[in-house]
Design a protein around this motif. Structure first.
Motif, PDB file in Angstrom:
ATOM      1  N   GLY A  55      20.462 -25.078 -14.158  1.00 41.21           N
ATOM      2  CA  GLY A  55      21.179 -23.838 -14.437  1.00 41.21           C
ATOM      3  C   GLY A  55      20.270 -22.763 -15.010  1.00 41.21           C
ATOM      4  O   GLY A  55      20.358 -21.595 -14.633  1.00 41.21           O
ATOM      5  N   VAL A  56      19.394 -23.153 -15.917  1.00 45.64           N
ATOM      6  CA  VAL A  56      18.454 -22.193 -16.499  1.00 45.64           C
ATOM      7  C   VAL A  56      17.511 -21.670 -15.421  1.00 45.64           C
ATOM      8  O   VAL A  56      17.244 -20.472 -15.334  1.00 45.64           O
ATOM      9  N   ALA A  58      18.052 -21.503 -12.216  1.00 49.77           N
ATOM     10  CA  ALA A  58      18.749 -20.741 -11.187  1.00 49.77           C
ATOM     11  C   ALA A  58      19.233 -19.381 -11.673  1.00 49.77           C
ATOM     12  O   ALA A  58      19.255 -18.426 -10.889  1.00 49.77           O
ATOM     13  N   HIS A  59      19.620 -19.276 -12.936  1.00 58.04           N
ATOM     14  CA  HIS A  59      20.304 -18.066 -13.382  1.00 58.04           C
ATOM     15  C   HIS A  59      19.521 -17.187 -14.336  1.00 58.04           C
ATOM     16  O   HIS A  59      20.049 -16.187 -14.810  1.00 58.04           O
ATOM     17  N   SER A  60      18.294 -17.514 -14.627  1.00 55.69           N
ATOM     18  CA  SER A  60      17.525 -16.654 -15.523  1.00 55.69           C
ATOM     19  C   SER A  60      16.472 -15.903 -14.724  1.00 55.69           C
ATOM     20  O   SER A  60      16.103 -16.289 -13.619  1.00 55.69           O
ATOM     21  N   ARG A  61      16.022 -14.818 -15.306  1.00 52.66           N
ATOM     22  CA  ARG A  61      14.922 -14.071 -14.686  1.00 52.66           C
ATOM     23  C   ARG A  61      13.623 -14.814 -14.978  1.00 52.66           C
ATOM     24  O   ARG A  61      13.402 -15.287 -16.079  1.00 52.66           O
ATOM     25  N   TRP A  62      12.792 -14.879 -13.988  1.00 55.59           N
ATOM     26  CA  TRP A  62      11.522 -15.563 -14.145  1.00 55.59           C
ATOM     27  C   TRP A  62      10.476 -14.528 -14.531  1.00 55.59           C
ATOM     28  O   TRP A  62      10.092 -13.700 -13.701  1.00 55.59           O
TER      29      TRP A  62
END
Length: 80
Positions: A55-56, A58-62
């Protein structure tokens, strides 16, 4: 003491430990390369701990990736 070591080598816990360590290391590297905190990889050691890690990811900005340019919206032509 030798019996304890022998029992550990014959039990499924050794395989489980090796599998967990083999999963933590690549996850740690993926998170570090993505620019995220690699300590999230330690959640893999608990059951269903990979779910929040995915989840982290997939859903956070890299932070390691460059920013995307926003697409330019073109005006629509009306058909007459």
């Amino acid at each position: 003491m030798q019996d304890l070591a022998q029992d550990f080598l014959q039990s499924p816990y050794l395989g489980l430990l090796l599998f967990n360590l083999a999963t933590v290391w690549p996850t740690w590297r993926i998170l570090r390369r993505a620019g995220l905190d690699p300590r999230w990889a330690l959640l893999v050691l608990i059951p269903f701990g990979m779910v929040p890690v995915i989840g982290v990811l997939a859903h956070s900005r890299w932070p390691a990736l460059p920013e995307r340019e926003k697409p330019v919206r073109k005006a629509r032509r009306s058909v007459r």
